[in-house]
Design a protein around this motif. Structure first.
Motif, PDB file in Angstrom:
ATOM      1  N   THR A   1       5.673  10.334  44.954  1.00  0.00           N
ATOM      2  CA  THR A   1       4.994  11.493  44.371  1.00  0.00           C
ATOM      3  C   THR A   1       6.007  12.597  44.042  1.00  0.00           C
ATOM      4  O   THR A   1       5.636  13.573  43.391  1.00  0.00           O
ATOM      5  N   ASP A   2       7.261  12.441  44.461  1.00  0.00           N
ATOM      6  CA  ASP A   2       8.315  13.374  44.059  1.00  0.00           C
ATOM      7  C   ASP A   2       8.666  13.065  42.603  1.00  0.00           C
ATOM      8  O   ASP A   2       9.038  11.922  42.291  1.00  0.00           O
ATOM      9  N   PRO A   3       8.531  14.038  41.693  1.00  0.00           N
ATOM     10  CA  PRO A   3       8.739  13.759  40.270  1.00  0.00           C
ATOM     11  C   PRO A   3      10.097  13.130  39.948  1.00  0.00           C
ATOM     12  O   PRO A   3      10.160  12.163  39.183  1.00  0.00           O
ATOM     13  N   ALA A   4      11.176  13.645  40.524  1.00  0.00           N
ATOM     14  CA  ALA A   4      12.505  13.093  40.225  1.00  0.00           C
ATOM     15  C   ALA A   4      12.625  11.657  40.734  1.00  0.00           C
ATOM     16  O   ALA A   4      13.160  10.787  40.049  1.00  0.00           O
ATOM     17  N   THR A   5      12.129  11.392  41.916  1.00  0.00           N
ATOM     18  CA  THR A   5      12.177  10.043  42.478  1.00  0.00           C
ATOM     19  C   THR A   5      11.337   9.089  41.639  1.00  0.00           C
ATOM     20  O   THR A   5      11.757   7.965  41.349  1.00  0.00           O
ATOM     21  N   ASN A   6      10.163   9.533  41.226  1.00  0.00           N
ATOM     22  CA  ASN A   6       9.277   8.694  40.427  1.00  0.00           C
ATOM     23  C   ASN A   6       9.922   8.360  39.087  1.00  0.00           C
ATOM     24  O   ASN A   6       9.884   7.202  38.639  1.00  0.00           O
ATOM     25  N   LEU A   7      10.523   9.346  38.448  1.00  0.00           N
ATOM     26  CA  LEU A   7      11.168   9.101  37.157  1.00  0.00           C
ATOM     27  C   LEU A   7      12.408   8.224  37.319  1.00  0.00           C
ATOM     28  O   LEU A   7      12.714   7.402  36.455  1.00  0.00           O
ATOM     29  N   GLN A   8      13.118   8.392  38.426  1.00  0.00           N
ATOM     30  CA  GLN A   8      14.265   7.530  38.702  1.00  0.00           C
ATOM     31  C   GLN A   8      13.795   6.076  38.841  1.00  0.00           C
ATOM     32  O   GLN A   8      14.420   5.156  38.318  1.00  0.00           O
ATOM     33  N   ALA A   9      12.689   5.875  39.528  1.00  0.00           N
ATOM     34  CA  ALA A   9      12.124   4.544  39.678  1.00  0.00           C
ATOM     35  C   ALA A   9      11.691   3.995  38.319  1.00  0.00           C
ATOM     36  O   ALA A   9      11.930   2.824  38.003  1.00  0.00           O
ATOM     37  N   ALA A  10      11.060   4.836  37.500  1.00  0.00           N
ATOM     38  CA  ALA A  10      10.624   4.402  36.169  1.00  0.00           C
ATOM     39  C   ALA A  10      11.824   3.984  35.322  1.00  0.00           C
ATOM     40  O   ALA A  10      11.763   2.981  34.604  1.00  0.00           O
ATOM     41  N   LYS A  11      12.906   4.729  35.424  1.00  0.00           N
ATOM     42  CA  LYS A  11      14.108   4.389  34.670  1.00  0.00           C
ATOM     43  C   LYS A  11      14.658   3.045  35.133  1.00  0.00           C
ATOM     44  O   LYS A  11      15.034   2.205  34.325  1.00  0.00           O
ATOM     45  N   PHE A  12      14.700   2.831  36.436  1.00  0.00           N
ATOM     46  CA  PHE A  12      15.172   1.551  36.957  1.00  0.00           C
ATOM     47  C   PHE A  12      14.326   0.413  36.394  1.00  0.00           C
ATOM     48  O   PHE A  12      14.849  -0.584  35.896  1.00  0.00           O
ATOM     49  N   ILE A  13      13.008   0.562  36.463  1.00  0.00           N
ATOM     50  CA  ILE A  13      12.103  -0.495  36.003  1.00  0.00           C
ATOM     51  C   ILE A  13      12.251  -0.697  34.501  1.00  0.00           C
ATOM     52  O   ILE A  13      12.318  -1.829  34.011  1.00  0.00           O
ATOM     53  N   ARG A  14      12.341   0.409  33.762  1.00  0.00           N
ATOM     54  CA  ARG A  14      12.480   0.333  32.296  1.00  0.00           C
ATOM     55  C   ARG A  14      13.729  -0.456  31.922  1.00  0.00           C
ATOM     56  O   ARG A  14      13.701  -1.291  31.022  1.00  0.00           O
TER      57      ARG A  14
END
Length: 139
Positions: free
Chosen positions: A107-120
């Protein structure tokens, strides 16, 4: 009686303004524009609008969004990252953000976006089409 008519007019005028707003060029009406700067820091410029589009559909820009999937895991945060990505499900290379076995706050925005980038970018490296891991696709 006159004050009731005036209040009715104001209320209807307000609805008309909301309905004819000029936000079609941005994602403001989904609450994701507040994350544009963070997305710009993490993703290439040509993918920023795609990220915001997926985010608008997945979470409406709510970093605390939670969705219980039919298989029992939660998808969390801005990009609705499934908890299974943290554990690697059946493939260790899928495990993200291990943080030395410490809990990861999706739920931390930076962590979530970091995860999204990894998956992307995992998608690219494994031959999957872009955004194939999300239910929502870029507009």
């Amino acid at each position: 009686m006159r004050s009731i008519r005036l209040l009715s007019f104001i209320a209807l005028s307000g609805l008309a303004l909301v309905g004819t707003g000029s936000q079609t060029d941005s994602y403001d009406h989904y609450g994701v524009e507040q994350w544009r700067g963070l997305v710009e820091e993490m993703f290439p410029a040509d993918e920023v609008d795609d990220v915001l589009s997926v985010m608008a559909c997945e979470s409406l820009g709510n970093p605390n969004a939670r969705h219980l999937e039919e298989w029992g895991d939660y998808s969390l945060g801005l990009m609705q990252i499934n908890e299974g990505w943290l554990t690697g499900w059946s493939m260790p290379e899928w495990a993200i953000l291990s943080h030395n076995d410490q809990p990861v706050d999706l739920t931390d925005p930076a962590t979530n976006l970091q995860a999204a980038k990894f998956i992307r970018y995992y998608e690219d490296s494994s031959g999957h089409p872009p955004w194939s891991q999300w239910a929502c696709q870029p507009e």
